[in-house]
Scaffold this motif. Structure first.
Motif, PDB file in Angstrom:
ATOM      1  N   SER A  32       0.821  -1.374  -0.055  1.00  0.00           N
ATOM      2  CA  SER A  32       0.043   0.189   0.039  1.00  0.00           C
ATOM      3  C   SER A  32       0.939   1.278   0.010  1.00  0.00           C
ATOM      4  CB  SER A  32      -0.844  -0.058   1.296  1.00  0.00           C
ATOM      5  OG  SER A  32      -0.343   0.291   2.375  1.00  0.00           O
ATOM      6  N   GLU A  33       2.110   1.245   0.519  1.00  0.00           N
ATOM      7  CA  GLU A  33       2.795   2.377   0.592  1.00  0.00           C
ATOM      8  C   GLU A  33       3.775   2.433  -0.765  1.00  0.00           C
ATOM      9  OE1 GLU A  33       5.039   1.458   4.136  1.00  0.00           O
ATOM     10  OE2 GLU A  33       3.395   1.741   5.406  1.00  0.00           O
ATOM     11  N   SER A  34       3.681   1.523  -1.572  1.00  0.00           N
ATOM     12  CA  SER A  34       4.640   1.527  -2.957  1.00  0.00           C
ATOM     13  C   SER A  34       3.717   2.373  -3.991  1.00  0.00           C
ATOM     14  CB  SER A  34       5.095   0.230  -2.951  1.00  0.00           C
ATOM     15  OG  SER A  34       5.791  -0.356  -2.226  1.00  0.00           O
ATOM     16  N   SER A  35       4.729   2.610  -4.747  1.00  0.00           N
ATOM     17  CA  SER A  35       3.955   3.473  -5.824  1.00  0.00           C
ATOM     18  C   SER A  35       3.723   2.766  -7.034  1.00  0.00           C
ATOM     19  CB  SER A  35       4.796   4.922  -6.266  1.00  0.00           C
ATOM     20  OG  SER A  35       5.844   4.408  -6.728  1.00  0.00           O
ATOM     21  N   GLY A  36       4.309   1.558  -7.202  1.00  0.00           N
ATOM     22  CA  GLY A  36       3.997   0.845  -8.463  1.00  0.00           C
ATOM     23  C   GLY A  36       4.478  -0.638  -7.997  1.00  0.00           C
ATOM     24  N   VAL A  37       4.460  -1.529  -8.924  1.00  0.00           N
ATOM     25  CA  VAL A  37       4.947  -2.806  -8.813  1.00  0.00           C
ATOM     26  C   VAL A  37       6.278  -2.967  -8.574  1.00  0.00           C
ATOM     27  CG1 VAL A  37       3.007  -3.998  -9.783  1.00  0.00           C
ATOM     28  CG2 VAL A  37       4.782  -3.250 -11.413  1.00  0.00           C
ATOM     29  N   ASP A  38       7.341  -2.170  -9.354  1.00  0.00           N
ATOM     30  CA  ASP A  38       8.618  -2.384  -9.321  1.00  0.00           C
ATOM     31  C   ASP A  38       9.196  -1.994  -7.819  1.00  0.00           C
ATOM     32  OD1 ASP A  38       9.253  -3.132 -12.096  1.00  0.00           O
ATOM     33  OD2 ASP A  38       8.814  -1.329 -12.730  1.00  0.00           O
ATOM     34  N   GLU A  39       8.741  -0.952  -7.445  1.00  0.00           N
ATOM     35  CA  GLU A  39       9.014  -0.256  -6.130  1.00  0.00           C
ATOM     36  C   GLU A  39       8.373  -1.286  -5.187  1.00  0.00           C
ATOM     37  OE1 GLU A  39       8.044   3.766  -5.391  1.00  0.00           O
ATOM     38  OE2 GLU A  39       7.707   3.325  -3.236  1.00  0.00           O
ATOM     39  N   ALA A  40       7.215  -1.980  -5.172  1.00  0.00           N
ATOM     40  CA  ALA A  40       6.936  -2.799  -4.320  1.00  0.00           C
ATOM     41  C   ALA A  40       7.815  -4.430  -4.042  1.00  0.00           C
ATOM     42  CB  ALA A  40       5.430  -3.247  -4.580  1.00  0.00           C
ATOM     43  N   ALA A  41       8.034  -4.626  -5.428  1.00  0.00           N
ATOM     44  CA  ALA A  41       8.926  -5.792  -5.330  1.00  0.00           C
ATOM     45  C   ALA A  41      10.286  -5.596  -4.522  1.00  0.00           C
ATOM     46  CB  ALA A  41       9.184  -6.464  -6.624  1.00  0.00           C
ATOM     47  N   LYS A  42      10.776  -4.316  -5.008  1.00  0.00           N
ATOM     48  CA  LYS A  42      12.148  -4.058  -4.341  1.00  0.00           C
ATOM     49  C   LYS A  42      11.919  -4.177  -2.662  1.00  0.00           C
ATOM     50  CE  LYS A  42      16.131  -1.298  -5.049  1.00  0.00           C
ATOM     51  NZ  LYS A  42      16.583   0.309  -4.975  1.00  0.00           N
ATOM     52  N   ALA A  43      10.883  -3.222  -2.196  1.00  0.00           N
ATOM     53  CA  ALA A  43      10.696  -2.845  -0.939  1.00  0.00           C
ATOM     54  C   ALA A  43      10.508  -4.398  -0.143  1.00  0.00           C
ATOM     55  CB  ALA A  43       9.573  -1.927  -0.835  1.00  0.00           C
ATOM     56  N   LEU A  44       9.521  -5.167  -0.956  1.00  0.00           N
ATOM     57  CA  LEU A  44       9.486  -6.577  -0.092  1.00  0.00           C
ATOM     58  C   LEU A  44      10.515  -7.270   0.165  1.00  0.00           C
ATOM     59  CD1 LEU A  44       6.031  -7.467  -1.749  1.00  0.00           C
ATOM     60  CD2 LEU A  44       6.331  -7.038   0.658  1.00  0.00           C
ATOM     61  N   ALA A  45      11.591  -7.261  -1.073  1.00  0.00           N
ATOM     62  CA  ALA A  45      12.648  -8.113  -0.916  1.00  0.00           C
ATOM     63  C   ALA A  45      13.630  -7.426   0.056  1.00  0.00           C
ATOM     64  CB  ALA A  45      13.356  -8.106  -2.520  1.00  0.00           C
ATOM     65  N   GLU A  46      13.555  -6.292   0.169  1.00  0.00           N
ATOM     66  CA  GLU A  46      14.521  -5.570   0.971  1.00  0.00           C
ATOM     67  C   GLU A  46      14.111  -5.676   2.417  1.00  0.00           C
ATOM     68  OE1 GLU A  46      15.193  -1.618  -0.401  1.00  0.00           O
ATOM     69  OE2 GLU A  46      16.833  -2.192  -1.738  1.00  0.00           O
ATOM     70  N   LEU A  47      12.684  -5.814   2.833  1.00  0.00           N
ATOM     71  CA  LEU A  47      12.312  -5.845   4.026  1.00  0.00           C
ATOM     72  C   LEU A  47      12.411  -7.185   4.621  1.00  0.00           C
ATOM     73  CD1 LEU A  47      10.848  -4.799   6.648  1.00  0.00           C
ATOM     74  CD2 LEU A  47       8.693  -5.423   5.396  1.00  0.00           C
ATOM     75  N   ALA A  48      12.281  -8.446   3.436  1.00  0.00           N
ATOM     76  CA  ALA A  48      12.652  -9.602   3.957  1.00  0.00           C
ATOM     77  C   ALA A  48      13.935  -9.850   4.045  1.00  0.00           C
ATOM     78  CB  ALA A  48      11.943 -10.680   2.858  1.00  0.00           C
ATOM     79  N   ARG A  49      14.825  -9.286   3.350  1.00  0.00           N
ATOM     80  CA  ARG A  49      16.336  -9.380   3.535  1.00  0.00           C
ATOM     81  C   ARG A  49      16.857  -8.695   4.945  1.00  0.00           C
ATOM     82  NH1 ARG A  49      21.289  -7.321   0.020  1.00  0.00           N
ATOM     83  NH2 ARG A  49      20.478  -5.151   0.166  1.00  0.00           N
ATOM     84  N   LYS A  50      16.285  -7.897   5.401  1.00  0.00           N
ATOM     85  CA  LYS A  50      16.336  -7.096   6.606  1.00  0.00           C
ATOM     86  C   LYS A  50      16.047  -8.051   7.803  1.00  0.00           C
ATOM     87  CE  LYS A  50      14.621  -3.444   9.501  1.00  0.00           C
ATOM     88  NZ  LYS A  50      13.756  -2.668   9.648  1.00  0.00           N
ATOM     89  N   HIS A  51      14.825  -8.753   7.802  1.00  0.00           N
ATOM     90  CA  HIS A  51      14.359  -9.646   8.583  1.00  0.00           C
ATOM     91  C   HIS A  51      15.308 -11.041   8.851  1.00  0.00           C
ATOM     92  CE1 HIS A  51      11.312  -7.089   9.863  1.00  0.00           C
ATOM     93  NE2 HIS A  51      10.280  -7.722   8.793  1.00  0.00           N
ATOM     94  N   SER A  52      15.722 -11.189   7.441  1.00  0.00           N
ATOM     95  CA  SER A  52      16.447 -12.666   7.423  1.00  0.00           C
ATOM     96  C   SER A  52      17.720 -12.718   8.173  1.00  0.00           C
ATOM     97  CB  SER A  52      16.849 -13.068   5.864  1.00  0.00           C
ATOM     98  OG  SER A  52      17.823 -12.187   5.299  1.00  0.00           O
ATOM     99  N   VAL A  53      18.407 -11.556   8.268  1.00  0.00           N
ATOM    100  CA  VAL A  53      19.855 -11.429   8.925  1.00  0.00           C
ATOM    101  C   VAL A  53      19.432 -11.036  10.398  1.00  0.00           C
ATOM    102  CG1 VAL A  53      21.007 -11.253   6.799  1.00  0.00           C
ATOM    103  CG2 VAL A  53      20.050  -9.147   7.994  1.00  0.00           C
ATOM    104  N   ASP A  54      18.370 -10.854  10.753  1.00  0.00           N
ATOM    105  CA  ASP A  54      18.164 -10.464  12.292  1.00  0.00           C
ATOM    106  C   ASP A  54      17.690 -11.440  13.252  1.00  0.00           C
ATOM    107  OD1 ASP A  54      17.228  -9.158  14.390  1.00  0.00           O
ATOM    108  OD2 ASP A  54      15.577  -7.926  13.569  1.00  0.00           O
ATOM    109  N   VAL A  55      18.784 -11.886  13.973  1.00  0.00           N
ATOM    110  CA  VAL A  55      18.616 -13.025  15.002  1.00  0.00           C
ATOM    111  C   VAL A  55      17.716 -12.850  15.878  1.00  0.00           C
ATOM    112  CG1 VAL A  55      21.094 -13.737  14.351  1.00  0.00           C
ATOM    113  CG2 VAL A  55      20.687 -12.169  16.327  1.00  0.00           C
ATOM    114  N   THR A  56      17.077 -11.661  16.244  1.00  0.00           N
ATOM    115  CA  THR A  56      16.109 -11.528  17.103  1.00  0.00           C
ATOM    116  C   THR A  56      14.887 -11.205  16.686  1.00  0.00           C
ATOM    117  OG1 THR A  56      16.151  -9.138  17.062  1.00  0.00           O
ATOM    118  CG2 THR A  56      17.904  -9.995  18.331  1.00  0.00           C
TER     119      THR A  56
END
Lengths: 326, 326
Positions: free
Chosen positions: A226-250
């Motif tokens: 809902s916060e992304s302006s288009g499909v490219d931005e949404a795909a990138k934002a989702l991937a980056e949030l998932a990467r951030k969580h993926s390396v967070d041991v907490t």
């Protein structure tokens, strides 16, 4: 079993508006525009971030997206266990995606657009050693999304701010998904979950390898979209949030919650110290975000081709991480 | 945020068997039996237990199941808020199911077996005041289960001991589902989730009103199904387990977990005493359990009727609780 600490739930059900004597008139989903018909097409955005330790080689996920004839996309996640046998796990997934893309022009597939048949043909044509989970999705002009999935790639449809459709992963046991394989012991197109869902203008499709869905919750997907302006931005934002969580041991990820529910946990002596099994899951992360749009095309047989294409004009892209990752 | 208490997850992925040089030969899903073809049919078991306080009137759920022409079933859950307007919430759901059953012989539906069209026609023919969540499922002879759902009735497909397909509920907000209504403000067939899934011989379908899925977890559904000797026994066992949980104020049900995840909780002073919002949800509980079977029928046009019917011979049953509950 402390009954005194429990509260009964009793929020109200729907409070209805004042009654009217008859059901409302129903409208057809598509307005009857003269001499034109509406066809559903996809705007597709993609983003792939490889496992931090596999960045140099591009990781083992592969995908393709093609907006022609409505829209098709596919994701394959190479099973990393093959590295122990000195096989590069990326070869199988990449060849499978390349073959899937090539078979889009196959005569039979031009007619029925069946993702299970596409998977069968692509698998039979793949000669690399290895295995992969895989999802293929094909949008029909009518708006029906046809899906074939083997393993734990995911796909969700978001409509009006809620997940209204989601596919279930298939696994032999925890962390061992069904997989299309070069080996007879693996799964084939016959083992695929084959399903379809009718989509509407504006629906958002979020699909990805398990690296996405193991590290991100539905509510985060909905708010990111809902916060992304288009499909490219949404795909990138989702991937980056998932990467951030993926390396967070907490981070108490969907993956760690699933692991605990399956009986995995930290050793007893760590438990005594208050520890529990949490953390994201480092993995290749592939994200496809697609938005459904209805476009008007002439109702004659003639010059439809120009108009039914995806407005974003995304060409066939058989991709590995190297192309997408900065 | 205590990093020292977190453990990274790293269970192994799939360990593959020794490689063979080529993918295995693929078999057609149906064996080519000469002069006969295989058709998918459903064995259907049903059970309805009304809300404890509504036992005398039979509750507000209604359903029908019909094994003719492959198999069809439907469930409607009358929205109880109508009682505040002196409307019996059972009237709408029961009439909607009666009409759905009647329209099975409609010419258009005989041809396409489309559950969304069936819902449209049944809704338009329903004159009672009220509203209901509703699910309709139709099995095609090919083995494709076509589903139309408005609201929070559920449906899951179990294959090889795991949930391999599940539909998502639609709601306006927590505990206020989408609903087919006599009012213009309600939803129509156009708002339905419309999807389909290809089924195989032996697949089990578990469908029900929210009274089932709010009170029972997937793992309980799987184990109950596996311990039951048939669809009737399975439907009854699932309904009884859900009823048991629904009146247990100490059971941390799917409903109470969902409520907490949506921000509902006990008052702060109860929290200080260690209380949290738990408990089952008392409700009408309707369960449909259906097993997919493939049967051989002659490939001629002739006397197919006798052979393609459900072996259990379940006739059309538009049911309310009175008929099912001891």
């Amino acid at each position: 079993m402390a009954a005194s600490t429990a509260s009964r739930l009793s929020p109200p059900r729907f409070h209805v508006s004042p009654r009217s004597p008859h059901p409302p008139l129903r409208r057809s989903r598509f307005s009857p525009v003269r001499a034109a018909k509406l066809e559903a097409v996809l705007s597709i955005g993609t983003h792939l971030i490889p496992h931090p330790r596999k960045a140099a080689s591009g990781g083992e996920d592969a995908f393709f997206a093609n907006s022609d004839a409505g829209g098709v996309f596919a994701i394959a996640d190479g099973v990393s266990g093959w590295a122990e046998k000195d096989v590069n796990p990326a070869l199988f997934s990449r060849e499978l995606m390349r073959n899937s893309s090539n078979f889009l022009n196959d005569e039979e597939l031009q007619v029925n657009g069946d993702p299970q048949i596409l998977l069968m043909k692509a698998h039979a044509a793949t000669s690399s050693i290895g295995s992969a989970t895989v999802i293929i999705a094909v949008l029909e002009k009518s708006g029906t999304l046809k899906i074939a999935s083997v393993g734990d790639c995911g796909l969700k449809v978001i409509r009006k701010g809620q997940v209204m459709f989601s596919i279930s992963p298939q696994e032999h046991y925890f962390d061992c998904p069904y997989q299309i394989s070069s080996e007879a012991a693996g799964q084939t197109y016959q083992d695929a979950l084959v399903c379809s869902v009718n989509l509407m203008d504006g629906d958002m499709i979020v699909s990805g390898s398990d690296g996405l869905f193991d590290n991100i919750f539905d509510q985060e997907i909905i708010s990111t979209i809902s916060e992304s302006s288009g499909v490219d931005e949404a795909a990138k934002a989702l991937a980056e949030l998932a990467r951030k969580h993926s390396v967070d041991v907490t981070f108490d990820s969907p993956y760690s919650m699933e692991a605990r529910s399956k009986g995995f946990d930290v050793p007893w002596w760590k438990k005594l110290l208050g520890a529990k099994l949490i953390g994201g899951k480092m993995d290749d992360i592939t994200v496809v975000v697609a938005q459904v749009k209805t476009v008007a095309v002439p109702d004659e047989g003639g010059d439809i081709e120009e108009q039914k294409g995806n407005e974003q004009g995304i060409a066939v892209a058989v991709a590995s991480a190297v192309q997408n990752e900065e």
